[in-house]
Structures are given as C-alpha cells and as structure tokens.
Design a protein around this motif. Sequence first.
Motif, PDB file in Angstrom:
ATOM      1  N   PRO A 220      37.178  49.185  35.056  1.00  0.00           N
ATOM      2  CA  PRO A 220      36.113  49.759  34.220  1.00  0.00           C
ATOM      3  C   PRO A 220      35.208  48.709  33.581  1.00  0.00           C
ATOM      4  O   PRO A 220      34.060  49.000  33.253  1.00  0.00           O
ATOM      5  CB  PRO A 220      36.892  50.548  33.160  1.00  0.00           C
ATOM      6  CG  PRO A 220      38.167  50.920  33.828  1.00  0.00           C
ATOM      7  CD  PRO A 220      38.500  49.740  34.688  1.00  0.00           C
ATOM      8  N   THR A 221      35.730  47.497  33.378  1.00  0.00           N
ATOM      9  CA  THR A 221      34.928  46.383  32.883  1.00  0.00           C
ATOM     10  C   THR A 221      35.278  45.140  33.692  1.00  0.00           C
ATOM     11  O   THR A 221      36.311  45.096  34.361  1.00  0.00           O
ATOM     12  CB  THR A 221      35.219  46.087  31.390  1.00  0.00           C
ATOM     13  OG1 THR A 221      36.561  45.605  31.260  1.00  0.00           O
ATOM     14  CG2 THR A 221      35.040  47.337  30.542  1.00  0.00           C
ATOM     15  N   ALA A 222      34.415  44.142  33.623  1.00  0.00           N
ATOM     16  CA  ALA A 222      34.761  42.852  34.226  1.00  0.00           C
ATOM     17  C   ALA A 222      35.978  42.290  33.499  1.00  0.00           C
ATOM     18  O   ALA A 222      36.130  42.462  32.289  1.00  0.00           O
ATOM     19  CB  ALA A 222      33.584  41.883  34.118  1.00  0.00           C
ATOM     20  N   LEU A 223      36.852  41.615  34.249  1.00  0.00           N
ATOM     21  CA  LEU A 223      38.118  41.164  33.694  1.00  0.00           C
ATOM     22  C   LEU A 223      38.240  39.646  33.719  1.00  0.00           C
ATOM     23  O   LEU A 223      37.945  39.011  34.734  1.00  0.00           O
ATOM     24  CB  LEU A 223      39.291  41.745  34.498  1.00  0.00           C
ATOM     25  CG  LEU A 223      39.411  43.264  34.576  1.00  0.00           C
ATOM     26  CD1 LEU A 223      40.548  43.635  35.521  1.00  0.00           C
ATOM     27  CD2 LEU A 223      39.645  43.857  33.194  1.00  0.00           C
ATOM     28  N   LEU A 224      38.694  39.073  32.620  1.00  0.00           N
ATOM     29  CA  LEU A 224      39.136  37.686  32.594  1.00  0.00           C
ATOM     30  C   LEU A 224      40.576  37.676  33.106  1.00  0.00           C
ATOM     31  O   LEU A 224      41.388  38.513  32.702  1.00  0.00           O
ATOM     32  CB  LEU A 224      39.061  37.132  31.175  1.00  0.00           C
ATOM     33  CG  LEU A 224      39.378  35.650  30.986  1.00  0.00           C
ATOM     34  CD1 LEU A 224      38.337  34.788  31.675  1.00  0.00           C
ATOM     35  CD2 LEU A 224      39.429  35.318  29.492  1.00  0.00           C
ATOM     36  N   VAL A 225      40.899  36.728  34.004  1.00  0.00           N
ATOM     37  CA  VAL A 225      42.222  36.710  34.636  1.00  0.00           C
ATOM     38  C   VAL A 225      42.941  35.406  34.271  1.00  0.00           C
ATOM     39  O   VAL A 225      42.882  34.421  35.009  1.00  0.00           O
ATOM     40  CB  VAL A 225      42.107  36.852  36.165  1.00  0.00           C
ATOM     41  CG1 VAL A 225      43.495  37.086  36.775  1.00  0.00           C
ATOM     42  CG2 VAL A 225      41.165  37.984  36.549  1.00  0.00           C
ATOM     43  N   PRO A 226      43.632  35.376  33.135  1.00  0.00           N
ATOM     44  CA  PRO A 226      44.325  34.145  32.720  1.00  0.00           C
ATOM     45  C   PRO A 226      45.367  33.674  33.735  1.00  0.00           C
ATOM     46  O   PRO A 226      45.574  32.457  33.892  1.00  0.00           O
ATOM     47  CB  PRO A 226      44.985  34.553  31.398  1.00  0.00           C
ATOM     48  CG  PRO A 226      44.168  35.696  30.892  1.00  0.00           C
ATOM     49  CD  PRO A 226      43.743  36.434  32.115  1.00  0.00           C
ATOM     50  N   ALA A 245      46.254  31.787  42.728  1.00  0.00           N
ATOM     51  CA  ALA A 245      45.136  32.311  41.942  1.00  0.00           C
ATOM     52  C   ALA A 245      44.607  33.600  42.554  1.00  0.00           C
ATOM     53  O   ALA A 245      44.285  34.573  41.843  1.00  0.00           O
ATOM     54  CB  ALA A 245      44.022  31.274  41.850  1.00  0.00           C
ATOM     55  N   ALA A 246      44.523  33.623  43.880  1.00  0.00           N
ATOM     56  CA  ALA A 246      44.048  34.821  44.581  1.00  0.00           C
ATOM     57  C   ALA A 246      45.003  35.987  44.370  1.00  0.00           C
ATOM     58  O   ALA A 246      44.578  37.121  44.086  1.00  0.00           O
ATOM     59  CB  ALA A 246      43.900  34.515  46.074  1.00  0.00           C
ATOM     60  N   VAL A 252      45.775  42.133  39.244  1.00  0.00           N
ATOM     61  CA  VAL A 252      45.223  42.804  38.054  1.00  0.00           C
ATOM     62  C   VAL A 252      44.026  43.684  38.385  1.00  0.00           C
ATOM     63  O   VAL A 252      43.593  44.470  37.540  1.00  0.00           O
ATOM     64  CB  VAL A 252      44.814  41.781  36.965  1.00  0.00           C
ATOM     65  CG1 VAL A 252      45.999  40.950  36.544  1.00  0.00           C
ATOM     66  CG2 VAL A 252      43.677  40.887  37.443  1.00  0.00           C
ATOM     67  N   ALA A 253      43.498  43.578  39.594  1.00  0.00           N
ATOM     68  CA  ALA A 253      42.374  44.428  39.987  1.00  0.00           C
ATOM     69  C   ALA A 253      42.809  45.891  39.961  1.00  0.00           C
ATOM     70  O   ALA A 253      43.884  46.239  40.432  1.00  0.00           O
ATOM     71  CB  ALA A 253      41.889  44.040  41.380  1.00  0.00           C
ATOM     72  N   ASN A 254      41.956  46.729  39.399  1.00  0.00           N
ATOM     73  CA  ASN A 254      42.264  48.157  39.280  1.00  0.00           C
ATOM     74  C   ASN A 254      41.064  48.975  39.756  1.00  0.00           C
ATOM     75  O   ASN A 254      40.438  49.701  38.981  1.00  0.00           O
ATOM     76  CB  ASN A 254      42.610  48.489  37.821  1.00  0.00           C
ATOM     77  CG  ASN A 254      43.036  49.928  37.641  1.00  0.00           C
ATOM     78  OD1 ASN A 254      43.570  50.556  38.561  1.00  0.00           O
ATOM     79  ND2 ASN A 254      42.789  50.471  36.461  1.00  0.00           N
ATOM     80  N   TYR A 265      41.417  47.615  50.060  1.00  0.00           N
ATOM     81  CA  TYR A 265      40.405  46.669  50.541  1.00  0.00           C
ATOM     82  C   TYR A 265      39.842  45.850  49.394  1.00  0.00           C
ATOM     83  O   TYR A 265      39.731  44.621  49.474  1.00  0.00           O
ATOM     84  CB  TYR A 265      39.297  47.447  51.247  1.00  0.00           C
ATOM     85  CG  TYR A 265      38.139  46.599  51.718  1.00  0.00           C
ATOM     86  CD1 TYR A 265      38.285  45.694  52.763  1.00  0.00           C
ATOM     87  CD2 TYR A 265      36.890  46.715  51.112  1.00  0.00           C
ATOM     88  CE1 TYR A 265      37.222  44.928  53.201  1.00  0.00           C
ATOM     89  CE2 TYR A 265      35.816  45.951  51.547  1.00  0.00           C
ATOM     90  CZ  TYR A 265      35.987  45.056  52.592  1.00  0.00           C
ATOM     91  OH  TYR A 265      34.925  44.292  53.016  1.00  0.00           O
ATOM     92  N   ARG A 266      39.516  46.514  48.306  1.00  0.00           N
ATOM     93  CA  ARG A 266      38.923  45.807  47.168  1.00  0.00           C
ATOM     94  C   ARG A 266      39.905  44.817  46.548  1.00  0.00           C
ATOM     95  O   ARG A 266      39.516  43.729  46.115  1.00  0.00           O
ATOM     96  CB  ARG A 266      38.439  46.818  46.123  1.00  0.00           C
ATOM     97  CG  ARG A 266      37.113  47.474  46.488  1.00  0.00           C
ATOM     98  CD  ARG A 266      36.673  48.401  45.393  1.00  0.00           C
ATOM     99  NE  ARG A 266      35.246  48.657  45.471  1.00  0.00           N
ATOM    100  CZ  ARG A 266      34.706  49.879  45.425  1.00  0.00           C
ATOM    101  NH1 ARG A 266      35.480  50.932  45.332  1.00  0.00           N
ATOM    102  NH2 ARG A 266      33.396  50.031  45.478  1.00  0.00           N
ATOM    103  N   ARG A 267      41.161  45.198  46.472  1.00  0.00           N
ATOM    104  CA  ARG A 267      42.150  44.266  45.934  1.00  0.00           C
ATOM    105  C   ARG A 267      42.267  43.030  46.822  1.00  0.00           C
ATOM    106  O   ARG A 267      42.368  41.901  46.330  1.00  0.00           O
ATOM    107  CB  ARG A 267      43.502  44.965  45.800  1.00  0.00           C
ATOM    108  CG  ARG A 267      43.600  45.877  44.584  1.00  0.00           C
ATOM    109  CD  ARG A 267      44.943  46.539  44.485  1.00  0.00           C
ATOM    110  NE  ARG A 267      45.051  47.293  43.235  1.00  0.00           N
ATOM    111  CZ  ARG A 267      45.851  48.332  43.063  1.00  0.00           C
ATOM    112  NH1 ARG A 267      46.639  48.734  44.055  1.00  0.00           N
ATOM    113  NH2 ARG A 267      45.888  48.958  41.910  1.00  0.00           N
ATOM    114  N   ARG A 268      42.285  43.241  48.108  1.00  0.00           N
ATOM    115  CA  ARG A 268      42.380  42.124  49.039  1.00  0.00           C
ATOM    116  C   ARG A 268      41.158  41.220  48.918  1.00  0.00           C
ATOM    117  O   ARG A 268      41.284  39.983  48.835  1.00  0.00           O
ATOM    118  CB  ARG A 268      42.497  42.661  50.463  1.00  0.00           C
ATOM    119  CG  ARG A 268      42.402  41.616  51.560  1.00  0.00           C
ATOM    120  CD  ARG A 268      43.540  40.632  51.496  1.00  0.00           C
ATOM    121  NE  ARG A 268      43.481  39.681  52.616  1.00  0.00           N
ATOM    122  CZ  ARG A 268      44.162  38.554  52.667  1.00  0.00           C
ATOM    123  NH1 ARG A 268      44.972  38.230  51.674  1.00  0.00           N
ATOM    124  NH2 ARG A 268      44.054  37.758  53.711  1.00  0.00           N
TER     125      ARG A 268
END
Length: 288
Positions: A220-226, A245-246, A252-254, A265-268
């Motif tokens: 729903p929003t852009a995410l920072l991925v620590p 990192a990938a 965390v992609a939703n 596909y989007r998660r990949r």
Amino acid sequence: MQSIPYEAPNSLEEAVQLLERDAGSKVLAGGTDLLVQVRGGAPSPSAWIDIKRIPELNQVQLSEDGLRLGAAVPAAVIFENEEIRQRWPGVAEATDLIGSTQIQGRATLGGNLCNSSPAADTTPALIASQARCVIAGPKGERTVEVADFVTGPGQNVLGEGELLVAFELNTPPARCSDAYLRLIPRTEMDIAVVGAGVSLTLADDGTCSAARVAIGAVAPTALLVPASADALIGSRLDAAALDQAAEAASAVANPIDDKRGTIAYRRRVTGVLVKRAAAIAHQRAQER
C-alpha cells in the motif's frame, strides 16, 4: 459545465490561509495527476490552489551540505541539473521516469509524492536517499521523513491547511551513491509494476558501511527494507550478499494480483530489481 474557483497565491502564507479556509480545495502543483483524475470521474475540488507562483516552492538551492528542492520545481528542471544528477543519480533517474518529456515540463516531485500512489517512482528513490519533507501549515513548519509521508494509497500525513513546501537531502559522503530501477509493461509512460531504490556507502577497505533499500508498487505504500540493507552492510557486494538482499526484499513485498502482474511475479521481480539497483549503486560509489 461546472465552474471551479482558481486561486494563484504569491506567498506561502496566502496559500496556507486559502487551504485552511476551504477544506475542499486542492493544491495544484503540476496537475498531471489531479486533472486526469477529475476528468476520469474523481470528485471535483471546491477550488484549485495553484502554487507555481510561490518563490519558495520553485527554488533549487544547492550547497556543500545538501539540497533544498522546492516542491513545485518541474521534473525536467531537476533532471537537467548536472549537480543533482552527480550527487543523487538515483533520485534524478526516478524523476526522469515521470511521464513523457512534455509532462516533465509541468509535473513536480512534490506532486508525485502528494498523489501518494504506491507505484510512484520517486518515492522509493527519495526514501533510499533519506530525503525529508518540509511541510507548512497554520501551526508553522514541520519536517517529516519521506519514508513516513505516505500512509496509504492516495493518503498522506498532510493535515488541514498544510502543504508540502520542499525536499531536503544531505550531500552524500565520499564513496556513497544511489540507484533506482523499475519494471513496466511498456517501454515508457507506464506506472511501475515494481520499483527499487538503493543507496549505499563504501568504507575505505571496500566493504559496505551503510545502506538503505526501498521498494515500491508492491504494498500500500513504498517500503524501507532494513533486512536488505543489513544483508549488504559489511559485505563487498558479492553474489551472496546481493542474493540475501534480494530475498529479504521479496519476503516483505506484499503486492496484489492484477492484469499487470501476479503476486508471485511481483515478489520475484522485487528481488531482481533490488539486486540490480544495489550493483549499480555499488559501481557508482566506487567511482566517487
């Protein structure tokens, strides 16, 4: 034909007063999102508040310490600035992806963020570069990290009478750079299926000493991925670190399923773009 009042204030104070007086009004920065939405059936505002005449919102102020970029500066002006491209190449290349060449003459970085689309190209790039938003309102000015600005699709932290005035970015240290990549179905003028911004800093021995990774269009929003940043820090950006990192970004992609891409596909693709953007940022940092 409906008549909508149009205001073009010449000062920040006047703009705040107009917005506070009329809660149904909308800020018109470039109009490349809002006008299309209204023509497409979205509710019309009670008034348009055009901020293009306000000096503070149209200034590009570069110093040794960093950049203060007015929220109404056209995208084309940003990308054509050689100093901005050198210091923040990822932010610049994300800005260059806003619409067509013609649209970029009117569209703004501030409008792109305030539209608060999950797929906005500039948001992950700004988050990766730790950009801040300067917001003005009836109670004065406040500063908010870009990472905290958007709260949901089409929603953000702006309160009644408030508007985005400028972005602030600190000058990156030596051996620090950034990159932004996106995937779209067509070659241009389309919204991102996935976007990824990466900023990283190299220590004297070549290892990564700091990193920020942000992804867009997959939540729903852009995410920072620590977790992705943690995978890069302490490494020499070798294959194993990039893979970690990938994987962290994909985890965390939703995203949603739609005609432009499935969840799987989007998660990949999220992981693929983070890996590629990190490699580009690494190469740029080595050259600084």
